[in-house]
Every structure is written in structure tokens, then in C-alpha cells.
Motif scaffolding. Structure first.
Motif, PDB file in Angstrom:
ATOM      1  N   LEU A  51      18.089 -17.188 134.974  1.00 46.98           N
ATOM      2  CA  LEU A  51      16.707 -17.288 135.416  1.00 46.98           C
ATOM      3  C   LEU A  51      16.225 -15.911 135.891  1.00 46.98           C
ATOM      4  N   PRO A  52      15.170 -15.379 135.284  1.00 48.86           N
ATOM      5  CA  PRO A  52      14.704 -14.028 135.629  1.00 48.86           C
ATOM      6  C   PRO A  52      14.347 -13.844 137.101  1.00 48.86           C
ATOM      7  N   ASP A  53      13.819 -14.886 137.754  1.00 50.28           N
ATOM      8  CA  ASP A  53      13.429 -14.757 139.159  1.00 50.28           C
ATOM      9  C   ASP A  53      14.612 -14.685 140.107  1.00 50.28           C
ATOM     10  N   SER A  54      15.816 -14.911 139.605  1.00 53.17           N
ATOM     11  CA  SER A  54      17.007 -14.919 140.456  1.00 53.17           C
ATOM     12  C   SER A  54      17.762 -13.595 140.452  1.00 53.17           C
ATOM     13  N   TYR A  55      17.243 -12.590 139.745  1.00 54.21           N
ATOM     14  CA  TYR A  55      17.974 -11.325 139.595  1.00 54.21           C
ATOM     15  C   TYR A  55      17.054 -10.126 139.753  1.00 54.21           C
ATOM     16  N   ILE A  56      17.616  -9.051 140.286  1.00 50.50           N
ATOM     17  CA  ILE A  56      16.976  -7.745 140.258  1.00 50.50           C
ATOM     18  C   ILE A  56      17.716  -6.959 139.190  1.00 50.50           C
ATOM     19  N   VAL A  57      16.982  -6.419 138.240  1.00 52.08           N
ATOM     20  CA  VAL A  57      17.599  -5.726 137.108  1.00 52.08           C
ATOM     21  C   VAL A  57      17.491  -4.218 137.316  1.00 52.08           C
ATOM     22  N   LEU A  58      18.602  -3.530 137.053  1.00 50.02           N
ATOM     23  CA  LEU A  58      18.683  -2.078 137.224  1.00 50.02           C
ATOM     24  C   LEU A  58      19.043  -1.419 135.901  1.00 50.02           C
ATOM     25  N   ARG A  59      18.446  -0.247 135.676  1.00 43.18           N
ATOM     26  CA  ARG A  59      18.844   0.609 134.564  1.00 43.18           C
ATOM     27  C   ARG A  59      19.212   1.942 135.186  1.00 43.18           C
ATOM     28  N   GLU A  60      20.487   2.303 135.089  1.00 40.62           N
ATOM     29  CA  GLU A  60      21.002   3.533 135.704  1.00 40.62           C
ATOM     30  C   GLU A  60      20.655   3.590 137.195  1.00 40.62           C
ATOM     31  N   SER A  61      20.910   2.509 137.897  1.00 41.33           N
ATOM     32  CA  SER A  61      20.694   2.379 139.343  1.00 41.33           C
ATOM     33  C   SER A  61      19.236   2.384 139.772  1.00 41.33           C
ATOM     34  N   THR A  62      18.306   2.293 138.818  1.00 42.09           N
ATOM     35  CA  THR A  62      16.876   2.244 139.122  1.00 42.09           C
ATOM     36  C   THR A  62      16.339   0.864 138.775  1.00 42.09           C
ATOM     37  N   PRO A  63      15.668   0.203 139.713  1.00 44.91           N
ATOM     38  CA  PRO A  63      15.108  -1.121 139.418  1.00 44.91           C
ATOM     39  C   PRO A  63      14.062  -1.048 138.305  1.00 44.91           C
ATOM     40  N   VAL A  64      14.071  -2.060 137.449  1.00 39.02           N
ATOM     41  CA  VAL A  64      13.069  -2.150 136.382  1.00 39.02           C
ATOM     42  C   VAL A  64      12.396  -3.520 136.467  1.00 39.02           C
ATOM     43  N   PRO A  65      11.090  -3.585 136.200  1.00 43.43           N
ATOM     44  CA  PRO A  65      10.405  -4.879 136.221  1.00 43.43           C
ATOM     45  C   PRO A  65      10.838  -5.734 135.036  1.00 43.43           C
ATOM     46  N   ILE A  66      10.751  -7.061 135.196  1.00 44.25           N
ATOM     47  CA  ILE A  66      11.207  -7.939 134.122  1.00 44.25           C
ATOM     48  C   ILE A  66      10.293  -7.880 132.906  1.00 44.25           C
ATOM     49  N   ASP A  67       9.084  -7.341 133.060  1.00 41.43           N
ATOM     50  CA  ASP A  67       8.200  -7.224 131.897  1.00 41.43           C
ATOM     51  C   ASP A  67       8.300  -5.856 131.228  1.00 41.43           C
ATOM     52  N   ASP A  68       9.313  -5.071 131.626  1.00 39.97           N
ATOM     53  CA  ASP A  68       9.553  -3.768 131.009  1.00 39.97           C
ATOM     54  C   ASP A  68      10.001  -3.973 129.559  1.00 39.97           C
ATOM     55  N   VAL A  69       9.344  -3.285 128.629  1.00 41.88           N
ATOM     56  CA  VAL A  69       9.653  -3.425 127.208  1.00 41.88           C
ATOM     57  C   VAL A  69      10.812  -2.503 126.851  1.00 41.88           C
ATOM     58  N   LEU A  70      11.796  -3.053 126.135  1.00 41.62           N
ATOM     59  CA  LEU A  70      12.968  -2.284 125.712  1.00 41.62           C
ATOM     60  C   LEU A  70      12.753  -1.797 124.287  1.00 41.62           C
ATOM     61  N   ASP A  71      13.073  -0.523 124.050  1.00 39.20           N
ATOM     62  CA  ASP A  71      12.870   0.027 122.711  1.00 39.20           C
ATOM     63  C   ASP A  71      14.077   0.790 122.181  1.00 39.20           C
ATOM     64  N   ALA A  72      15.213   0.650 122.867  1.00 35.46           N
ATOM     65  CA  ALA A  72      16.448   1.307 122.417  1.00 35.46           C
ATOM     66  C   ALA A  72      17.637   0.558 123.002  1.00 35.46           C
ATOM     67  N   ASP A  73      18.837   0.805 122.442  1.00 35.27           N
ATOM     68  CA  ASP A  73      20.051   0.216 123.014  1.00 35.27           C
ATOM     69  C   ASP A  73      20.133   0.630 124.480  1.00 35.27           C
ATOM     70  N   VAL A  74      20.543  -0.305 125.323  1.00 32.66           N
ATOM     71  CA  VAL A  74      20.527  -0.020 126.757  1.00 32.66           C
ATOM     72  C   VAL A  74      21.599  -0.830 127.470  1.00 32.66           C
ATOM     73  N   GLU A  75      22.053  -0.285 128.599  1.00 36.34           N
ATOM     74  CA  GLU A  75      22.956  -1.005 129.492  1.00 36.34           C
ATOM     75  C   GLU A  75      22.182  -1.325 130.759  1.00 36.34           C
ATOM     76  N   LEU A  76      22.136  -2.605 131.106  1.00 34.97           N
ATOM     77  CA  LEU A  76      21.432  -3.061 132.295  1.00 34.97           C
ATOM     78  C   LEU A  76      22.414  -3.720 133.248  1.00 34.97           C
ATOM     79  N   THR A  77      22.072  -3.694 134.526  1.00 32.40           N
ATOM     80  CA  THR A  77      22.831  -4.395 135.546  1.00 32.40           C
ATOM     81  C   THR A  77      21.885  -5.352 136.245  1.00 32.40           C
TER      82      THR A  77
END
Length: 85
Positions: A51-77
Motif C-alpha cells: 500500500l503506497p500510503d504505508s511507506y516512505i520511498v527513498l532514492r539514494e537516501s532522498t525521499p521521493v513522492p509517490i507520483d514521481d515518474v520513473l524513466d530509467a532503471d532505479v534502486e528504491l528503498t
């Protein structure tokens, strides 16, 4: 590692799918999913059955919004948000 294949509408038909690696903390679960370019972080969470509302998503230790569009291979936490009452 669990591989999931999640189909979303092809937004960019001239590009191939992207590989997203999602690490869930604190459980240290790693999921990999193939998505189409133009999908959002929310789409990745839903593809992994979270469930998206249950997590804070990070890309390289920086928070990203859940509506952030991905355009390349990526590792998320994704860090589970807990609240008590």
C-alpha cells in the motif's frame, strides 16, 4: 529475490521496460519489477503488493513522492511508516 511482472499501459512504445529494485525496510525484503517508462513510484509499490500510503520511498537516501515518474532503471528503498494509537 522475487521477480514480479506488472503490466501497465505502454506510455512510451519506443522504449523497452525498466528494471526497478525495491528494498523494503525494516524487513530487508528485496523485490524486482519490470515496468514501462513513465510509470510512477506508486505503480511500483502496487506492483509489489504494498500500500503506497504505508511507506516512505527513498532514492539514494532522498525521499521521493509517490507520483514521481520513473524513466530509467532505479534502486528504491521503502521504509514502512508506523503509527500507534
Amino acid at each position: 529475490t522475487l521477480y514480479l511482472h506488472y503490466s501497465l499501459p505502454i506510455l512510451y512504445p519506443y522504449r523497452s521496460s525498466m528494471k526497478v529494485s525495491l528494498t523494503i525496510l525494516p524487513e530487508k525484503i528485496v523485490r524486482q519489477v519490470n515496468i514501462q517508462p513513465g510509470c510512477t513510484v506508486e505503480d511500483v509499490l502496487r506492483a509489489c503488493a504494498f500500500l503506497p500510503d504505508s511507506y516512505i520511498v527513498l532514492r539514494e537516501s532522498t525521499p521521493v513522492p509517490i507520483d514521481d515518474v520513473l524513466d530509467a532503471d532505479v534502486e528504491l528503498t521503502a521504509v514502512r511508516v508506523a503509527s500507534g494509537g
